[in-house]
Design a protein around this motif. Structure first.
Motif, PDB file in Angstrom:
ATOM      1  N   ASN A   1       0.833  -1.214   0.000  1.00 11.67           N
ATOM      2  CA  ASN A   1       0.000   0.000   0.000  1.00 11.67           C
ATOM      3  C   ASN A   1       0.859   1.251   0.000  1.00 11.67           C
ATOM      4  O   ASN A   1       0.504   2.267  -0.615  1.00 11.67           O
ATOM      5  CB  ASN A   1      -0.933   0.002   1.212  1.00 11.67           C
ATOM      6  CG  ASN A   1      -2.157  -0.866   1.000  1.00 11.67           C
ATOM      7  OD1 ASN A   1      -2.574  -1.091  -0.137  1.00 11.67           O
ATOM      8  ND2 ASN A   1      -2.748  -1.353   2.080  1.00 11.67           N
ATOM      9  N   SER A   2       1.979   1.196   0.678  1.00 10.23           N
ATOM     10  CA  SER A   2       2.896   2.329   0.703  1.00 10.23           C
ATOM     11  C   SER A   2       3.463   2.595  -0.694  1.00 10.23           C
ATOM     12  O   SER A   2       3.584   3.746  -1.126  1.00 10.23           O
ATOM     13  CB  SER A   2       4.034   2.069   1.691  1.00 10.23           C
ATOM     14  OG  SER A   2       4.948   3.139   1.691  1.00 10.23           O
ATOM     15  N   GLN A   3       3.780   1.520  -1.396  1.00 13.74           N
ATOM     16  CA  GLN A   3       4.289   1.656  -2.766  1.00 13.74           C
ATOM     17  C   GLN A   3       3.206   2.216  -3.696  1.00 13.74           C
ATOM     18  O   GLN A   3       3.502   3.027  -4.577  1.00 13.74           O
ATOM     19  CB  GLN A   3       4.763   0.287  -3.277  1.00 13.74           C
ATOM     20  CG  GLN A   3       5.977  -0.272  -2.560  1.00 13.74           C
ATOM     21  CD  GLN A   3       6.379  -1.634  -3.097  1.00 13.74           C
ATOM     22  OE1 GLN A   3       6.288  -1.892  -4.295  1.00 13.74           O
ATOM     23  NE2 GLN A   3       6.823  -2.518  -2.212  1.00 13.74           N
ATOM     24  N   ILE A   4       1.984   1.762  -3.486  1.00 12.44           N
ATOM     25  CA  ILE A   4       0.875   2.214  -4.336  1.00 12.44           C
ATOM     26  C   ILE A   4       0.616   3.710  -4.149  1.00 12.44           C
ATOM     27  O   ILE A   4       0.316   4.426  -5.110  1.00 12.44           O
ATOM     28  CB  ILE A   4      -0.396   1.398  -4.031  1.00 12.44           C
ATOM     29  CG1 ILE A   4      -0.228  -0.033  -4.550  1.00 12.44           C
ATOM     30  CG2 ILE A   4      -1.629   2.051  -4.658  1.00 12.44           C
ATOM     31  CD1 ILE A   4      -1.324  -0.980  -4.125  1.00 12.44           C
ATOM     32  N   LYS A   5       0.724   4.184  -2.922  1.00  9.15           N
ATOM     33  CA  LYS A   5       0.515   5.602  -2.652  1.00  9.15           C
ATOM     34  C   LYS A   5       1.518   6.466  -3.414  1.00  9.15           C
ATOM     35  O   LYS A   5       1.225   7.578  -3.822  1.00  9.15           O
ATOM     36  CB  LYS A   5       0.599   5.880  -1.157  1.00  9.15           C
ATOM     37  CG  LYS A   5      -0.611   5.354  -0.376  1.00  9.15           C
ATOM     38  CD  LYS A   5      -0.462   5.608   1.109  1.00  9.15           C
ATOM     39  CE  LYS A   5      -1.647   5.033   1.880  1.00  9.15           C
ATOM     40  NZ  LYS A   5      -1.520   5.237   3.340  1.00  9.15           N
ATOM     41  N   LYS A   6       2.732   5.924  -3.604  1.00  9.47           N
ATOM     42  CA  LYS A   6       3.764   6.645  -4.348  1.00  9.47           C
ATOM     43  C   LYS A   6       3.529   6.547  -5.855  1.00  9.47           C
ATOM     44  O   LYS A   6       3.873   7.450  -6.608  1.00  9.47           O
ATOM     45  CB  LYS A   6       5.147   6.102  -3.997  1.00  9.47           C
ATOM     46  CG  LYS A   6       5.541   6.309  -2.539  1.00  9.47           C
ATOM     47  CD  LYS A   6       6.891   5.668  -2.246  1.00  9.47           C
ATOM     48  CE  LYS A   6       7.263   5.833  -0.777  1.00  9.47           C
ATOM     49  NZ  LYS A   6       8.551   5.151  -0.442  1.00  9.47           N
ATOM     50  N   ASN A   7       2.946   5.427  -6.269  1.00 10.14           N
ATOM     51  CA  ASN A   7       2.712   5.190  -7.696  1.00 10.14           C
ATOM     52  C   ASN A   7       1.377   4.447  -7.875  1.00 10.14           C
ATOM     53  O   ASN A   7       1.345   3.222  -8.002  1.00 10.14           O
ATOM     54  CB  ASN A   7       3.855   4.376  -8.295  1.00 10.14           C
ATOM     55  CG  ASN A   7       3.709   4.201  -9.798  1.00 10.14           C
ATOM     56  OD1 ASN A   7       2.822   4.792 -10.421  1.00 10.14           O
ATOM     57  ND2 ASN A   7       4.554   3.380 -10.388  1.00 10.14           N
ATOM     58  N   PRO A   8       0.234   5.177  -7.871  1.00 13.06           N
ATOM     59  CA  PRO A   8      -1.096   4.543  -7.935  1.00 13.06           C
ATOM     60  C   PRO A   8      -1.307   3.634  -9.141  1.00 13.06           C
ATOM     61  O   PRO A   8      -2.114   2.711  -9.085  1.00 13.06           O
ATOM     62  CB  PRO A   8      -2.043   5.753  -7.990  1.00 13.06           C
ATOM     63  CG  PRO A   8      -1.296   6.856  -7.333  1.00 13.06           C
ATOM     64  CD  PRO A   8       0.130   6.637  -7.725  1.00 13.06           C
ATOM     65  N   SER A   9      -0.580   3.869 -10.241  1.00 12.03           N
ATOM     66  CA  SER A   9      -0.769   3.050 -11.439  1.00 12.03           C
ATOM     67  C   SER A   9      -0.412   1.576 -11.205  1.00 12.03           C
ATOM     68  O   SER A   9      -0.832   0.702 -11.958  1.00 12.03           O
ATOM     69  CB  SER A   9       0.055   3.604 -12.605  1.00 12.03           C
ATOM     70  OG  SER A   9       1.443   3.554 -12.311  1.00 12.03           O
TER      71      SER A   9
END
Length: 318
Positions: free
Chosen positions: A256-264
């Motif tokens: 989720n932390s990675q997704i927040k940085k890169n939602p794609s």
């Protein structure tokens, strides 16, 4: 897609009895002398919808025996408000397509879309003054004002929450506030003019909330696979989406932390099961609405059944 799918789940015939007249008078509201506003409105009006709001008003007013004049004017008002909400929604959501055509704000700029939407809101209130029965005017004026406020409250929630941290309960609140007023308003206006009981009006309000949530979930699915719009804009532009919420709930804190940085990155995590779970959610919601149907006048129930069937048909197309 079957081009006639909507007709297979048609509303009662009263929904179409005066629809031609409504469309003609609605089109007249888009005829303005200002050449710039005229062009913006013309562009927007070329994206034809299903006239659901008008047909809801016409069917309800016709079945309840209300006057042709009150019913048709109210049908036009509901379509004008719906059109205005689309113009403003596209700005807030930064959606570049509307029913397969470039959105007004994208084609002509944000100020053009704001002016066009504001004009249609003003025109809807003017249309109310054409209703001949004065007490109907008063009833519908109050309802229109409250409905517009409710739509604005829903939109304000939509743009205020962070789409990657929102929970399901918050999402449902947004969906109900944003979508259900445009479902209940066409019918509620006719309920109030017919002076139906508060119990019947409350039942319609409850059913509209369930339908509003179901419609929003359906729209979320259609956004992700790009039905008449650019795909994944809810994800890339930061809009709440029920499928995104469900996918995020399955992930670890690190993911989720990675997704927040890169939602794609979320795109690769969306699987068929997530669509199927969303379809199940829609069906369960429609079943909850079905449980309330008995509290409505029996003559009105086929109208809401047609909305339910239309949503179920759209699910099959997915």
């Amino acid at each position: 897609m079957d081009k006639d799918y909507w007709n297979k789940y048609a509303m009662p015939p009263e929904a179409d009895q005066f629809l031609v007249e409504v469309k003609e008078e609605f089109a007249q509201s888009f005829e303005v002398k200002d050449k710039f506003l005229s062009g913006w409105l013309k562009h927007h009006n070329e994206t034809k919808g299903k006239w659901i709001r008008a047909r809801l008003a016409l069917a309800t007013g016709g079945l309840l025996g209300l006057s042709y004049q009150t019913t048709t004017k109210w049908a036009i008002v509901c379509e004008l408000i719906h059109s205005a909400s689309l113009l403003h929604d596209d700005i807030c959501d930064q959606d570049t397509m509307r029913r397969g055509k470039t959105a007004v704000w994208k084609e002509f700029g944000v100020p053009a879309a704001i002016c066009s939407g504001d004009y249609l809101i003003a025109e809807s209130f003017r249309k109310l003054t054409e209703i001949e029965q004065g007490w109907h005017q008063n009833i519908l004026l109050k309802l229109l004002s409250n409905s517009v406020k409710a739509i604005v409250f829903g939109q304000s929630l939509d743009v205020s929450y962070e789409h990657l941290t929102i929970n399901k309960e918050q999402y449902k609140d947004i969906a109900i506030e944003k979508t259900s007023p445009l479902i209940s308003m066409p019918m509620m206006g006719m309920f109030r003019c017919k002076e139906l009981s508060d119990l019947e009006c409350d039942a319609l309000e409850e059913i509209s909330k369930e339908f509003g949530y179901a419609y929003q979930c359906l729209n979320d699915m259609e956004n992700l696979y790009g039905k008449e719009q650019e795909a994944y804009t809810d994800l890339t532009k930061g809009h709440p989406n029920i499928i995104v919420i469900n996918v995020l709930n399955e992930q670890s804190e690190d993911i989720n932390s990675q997704i927040k940085k890169n939602p794609s990155k979320l795109i690769k995590l969306i699987e068929k099961k997530h669509y199927l779970n969303c379809i199940k959610e829609i069906k369960n919601t429609l079943n909850e609405a079905e449980k309330i149907m008995h509290r409505l006048p029996i003559i009105i129930r086929p109208i809401l059944e047609s909305l339910k069937n239309e949503m179920l048909m759209r699910i099959k197309i997915i």
